[in-house]
Design an enzyme around this catalytic site. Sequence first.
Site, PDB file in Angstrom:
ATOM      1  CG  HIS A  92      -3.506  -3.536   3.191  1.00  0.00           C
ATOM      2  ND1 HIS A  92      -2.536  -2.928   3.949  1.00  0.00           N
ATOM      3  CD2 HIS A  92      -4.126  -2.547   2.501  1.00  0.00           C
ATOM      4  CE1 HIS A  92      -2.566  -1.611   3.743  1.00  0.00           C
ATOM      5  NE2 HIS A  92      -3.525  -1.362   2.860  1.00  0.00           N
ATOM      6  CD  GLU A 147      -0.884  -5.501   5.791  1.00  0.00           C
ATOM      7  OE1 GLU A 147      -1.225  -4.309   5.847  1.00  0.00           O
ATOM      8  OE2 GLU A 147      -0.643  -6.088   4.715  1.00  0.00           O
ATOM      9  CB  CYS A 174      -0.974  -0.037   1.178  1.00  0.00           C
ATOM     10  SG  CYS A 174      -2.347   1.131   1.003  1.00  0.00           S
TER      11      CYS A 174
END
Length: 448
Positions: free
Chosen positions: A413, A415, A288
């Site tokens: 993302h 994560e 990002c």
Amino acid sequence: MGASIAAQVFMKVGAKAPDVDSARDLRAFFETIQKLNADGKILAYHDKSDGGLYTTAVEMAFAGHTGVSLDLKSLAGNELDILFNEELGAVIQVALDQVDSVREAFASAGIGDIVFEIGSLNDSYALEIGAYKEDLSDLRAIWSDTTRRIAALRDNPECAESEYLLKLEKNDPGISPKINFNIQVNADFNSRPKMAILREQGVNGEIEMAAAFDKAGFESIDVHMTDVLEGRVSLADFKGLVACGGFSYGDVLGAGEGWAKSILFHPKARQEFESFFHRPDTFTLGICNGCQMVSNLKDLIPGAAHWPRFVQNASERFEARFSSVKIEASPSVLLKDMEGSILPIAVAHGEGRAEFSSCSSADECLNTGLVSLRYVDHFDRYTERYPLNPNGSPFGITGLTTVDGRALIMMPHPERVFRTCQNSWHPKQWGEDGPWMRLFRNARLFVK
């Protein structure tokens, strides 16, 4: 009917507003719903509030992408009051073989007399109430029109129209993950290499990122840019580096560009990063805002000359979505053995559109074999269609690697979805780890 949406439509106020008849019954209802949900007996739930039973049933049909037939015979009163009163209540969907046990649960709580069977699903993609029948696409066109009009004024009107039309499609199958790899890896690690979790002011994704790399077998270390700039930390001590997401410097100098310039225009920091990027035993991940930042360091990174910069989304707004991407065949060490898979992933950015110097440059980049991730629609086709492609990147490009595969930049993302429970939806058979956990385990496999 007092103060209800229906009363407003008829330009009335009404004499009696909804109220709570029994606090005991309300508590018993809440506790029973919690128990049924914990036992996996509730397939869908929607409180009956604004718009009453009619709106509740319609919105559940939209979400489930299926027709609904209502039978009001067990409910007392005239149809208008039944369908549009906003008294406390809820509609739940349960499997046919669970109806008796669900009824028994409410009866045991002392509220069996206020629970009614009111309908079932149908295959006609319509809302049916006796002789009344309305196509769900027609109802959703009405329901979504206000949002479309507001979005067309506030954002890019073409994107507003595209999202509106997507909602009306009857045959949209929705998200369908396809996993072509094992999430687990057969490896026994005796050490925990140091992993730099790099952040700058405004970055907000470092905690989840550290957790993912820690679970993969790294020692995650919080590294702030001031640590590097002031010489307290050297990247020579790390095997991996990840630049996390957020809004460094408020993106006022362009997404990730202020962060990148703090490196490029600082001789010591520039040398630290350039030396790290050139070491063959290291890997780099940019997510990002970190993707935007690292893309601006491409002159320091071997084999990254083809990378684009990332600019404002085509929708002209911040996008927080749950999108599908296809993992392409590429040299990326972090995506090793994952190619061909189609996975849902969290998206959250305002400037994620890949910008190339020309259309031919974008085409050339696609043909390098170094594009690692591309947005796909619900039929697994590469897409530029909004909102399936949330930023309008050409060819659906949203992740790129380097010639040797040691650096990967991506706007979505991983994560935020490395655990199954983080996903807003997932197939029931998924275990504790979501499929994106493999990316982090691949990183540990790379580090010898």
